[in-house]
Design a protein around this motif. Structure first.
Motif, short mmCIF file in Angstrom:
data_model
loop_
_atom_site.label_atom_id
_atom_site.label_comp_id
_atom_site.label_asym_id
_atom_site.label_seq_id
_atom_site.Cartn_x
_atom_site.Cartn_y
_atom_site.Cartn_z
N ARG A 110 0.91 -1.08 0.10
CA ARG A 110 -0.22 0.04 -0.11
C ARG A 110 1.09 1.27 0.00
O ARG A 110 0.63 2.34 -0.61
CB ARG A 110 -0.93 0.05 1.32
CG ARG A 110 -1.90 1.06 1.37
CD ARG A 110 -2.86 0.98 2.45
NE ARG A 110 -2.06 1.10 3.78
CZ ARG A 110 -2.48 0.59 4.96
NH1 ARG A 110 -3.63 -0.16 4.92
NH2 ARG A 110 -1.72 0.60 5.93
N THR A 111 2.01 1.19 0.74
CA THR A 111 2.87 2.40 0.78
C THR A 111 3.61 2.40 -0.37
O THR A 111 3.48 3.65 -1.03
CB THR A 111 4.16 2.01 1.75
OG1 THR A 111 3.53 1.76 3.08
CG2 THR A 111 4.90 3.25 1.92
N ARG A 112 3.96 1.39 -1.27
CA ARG A 112 4.48 1.48 -2.57
C ARG A 112 3.48 2.26 -3.44
O ARG A 112 4.03 3.25 -4.04
CB ARG A 112 4.91 0.20 -3.12
CG ARG A 112 5.61 0.27 -4.16
CD ARG A 112 6.12 -1.37 -4.78
NE ARG A 112 6.31 -2.29 -3.72
CZ ARG A 112 7.77 -2.33 -3.40
NH1 ARG A 112 8.49 -1.53 -3.61
NH2 ARG A 112 7.83 -3.30 -2.28
N LYS A 113 2.56 1.89 -3.37
CA LYS A 113 1.38 2.61 -4.47
C LYS A 113 1.36 4.02 -4.11
O LYS A 113 1.11 4.80 -5.12
CB LYS A 113 -0.02 1.85 -4.04
CG LYS A 113 -1.35 2.20 -4.95
CD LYS A 113 -2.51 1.19 -4.96
CE LYS A 113 -3.55 1.68 -5.73
NZ LYS A 113 -4.47 2.76 -4.72
N ILE A 114 1.07 4.20 -2.59
CA ILE A 114 0.87 5.88 -2.49
C ILE A 114 2.19 6.58 -2.74
O ILE A 114 2.12 7.60 -3.23
CB ILE A 114 0.64 5.74 -1.02
CG1 ILE A 114 -0.85 5.40 -0.67
CG2 ILE A 114 0.59 7.35 -0.41
CD1 ILE A 114 -1.24 5.15 0.95
N ARG A 148 4.05 5.77 -5.31
CA ARG A 148 4.07 6.21 -6.69
C ARG A 148 3.36 7.43 -6.98
O ARG A 148 3.37 8.06 -7.97
CB ARG A 148 3.81 4.87 -7.36
CG ARG A 148 4.94 3.93 -7.44
CD ARG A 148 4.71 2.38 -8.22
NE ARG A 148 5.98 1.83 -8.09
CZ ARG A 148 6.15 0.29 -8.24
NH1 ARG A 148 4.65 -0.10 -8.78
NH2 ARG A 148 6.92 -0.29 -8.04
N GLU A 149 1.89 7.22 -6.40
CA GLU A 149 0.94 8.31 -6.91
C GLU A 149 1.52 9.70 -6.52
O GLU A 149 1.06 10.49 -7.43
CB GLU A 149 -0.42 7.90 -5.94
CG GLU A 149 -1.06 6.59 -6.56
CD GLU A 149 -2.05 6.18 -5.65
OE1 GLU A 149 -2.66 5.08 -5.90
OE2 GLU A 149 -2.27 6.68 -4.52
N ASN A 150 2.23 9.68 -5.36
CA ASN A 150 2.61 11.15 -5.16
C ASN A 150 4.23 11.52 -5.36
O ASN A 150 4.46 12.48 -5.00
CB ASN A 150 2.49 11.22 -3.64
CG ASN A 150 0.89 11.02 -3.12
OD1 ASN A 150 0.33 12.19 -3.23
ND2 ASN A 150 0.47 9.97 -2.62
N ARG A 151 4.58 10.72 -6.31
CA ARG A 151 6.11 10.58 -6.88
C ARG A 151 7.05 11.06 -5.59
O ARG A 151 7.90 11.88 -5.59
CB ARG A 151 6.17 11.91 -7.74
CG ARG A 151 5.43 11.75 -9.01
CD ARG A 151 5.21 12.75 -9.91
NE ARG A 151 4.59 12.78 -11.13
CZ ARG A 151 5.23 12.70 -12.16
NH1 ARG A 151 6.47 12.46 -12.26
NH2 ARG A 151 4.47 12.34 -13.23
N GLU A 187 9.96 5.62 -3.36
CA GLU A 187 9.32 4.66 -2.57
C GLU A 187 10.07 3.86 -1.77
O GLU A 187 9.54 3.41 -0.63
CB GLU A 187 8.52 3.74 -3.51
CG GLU A 187 9.42 2.71 -4.49
CD GLU A 187 8.69 1.88 -5.40
OE1 GLU A 187 8.09 2.40 -6.36
OE2 GLU A 187 8.73 0.69 -5.32
#
Ligand SMILES: O=C(O)C(=O)C[C@]1(C(=O)O)C=C[C@@H](O)C=C1
Length: 98
Positions: free
Chosen positions: A61-65, A67-70, A73
């Protein structure tokens, strides 16, 4: 941006960062309080403190967030691992004291 405005931006942004840091630290304290509750529940249920599957979910979940926020990671994942280590240390300490 003129110099006057730049000083104003610096002052106001730092003030906001101070507020955010305060919120982050309060949230970390709340996260640890929940980890203590979980430790008690796990003991009753005969579960180990370490739950690798749950940790993996949190990391993904942290990885996804990130990436979404540049955001870097690896750094953000490192931060979450520190939070989870904090939980586990507190949980072990709590059960040891019982
Ligand atoms: O969810 C749990 O089972 C917890 O104990 C909390 C927590 C966490 O800090 O998020 C801590 C240790 C576990 O390995 C997994 C997650």
């Amino acid at each position: 941006m003129d110099e006057y405005r730049a000083r104003e931006v610096l002052r106001r942004s730092r003030q906001k960062i101070d507020g955010i840091d305060r919120d982050i630290l309060d949230l970390i304290a709340s996260r640890i309080a929940l980890a203590r509750e979980i430790a008690e529940a796990k003991e009753v249920l005969g579960m180990e403190i370490l739950d690798p599957e749950r940790e993996l979910q949190i990391i993904e979940r942290t990885r996804k967030i990130a990436r979404e926020n540049r955001i870097d990671e690896n750094k953000l994942i490192e931060l979450m691992k520190i939070l989870m280590d904090l939980s586990k240390t507190e949980q072990k300490e709590m059960l040891r004291r019982q």
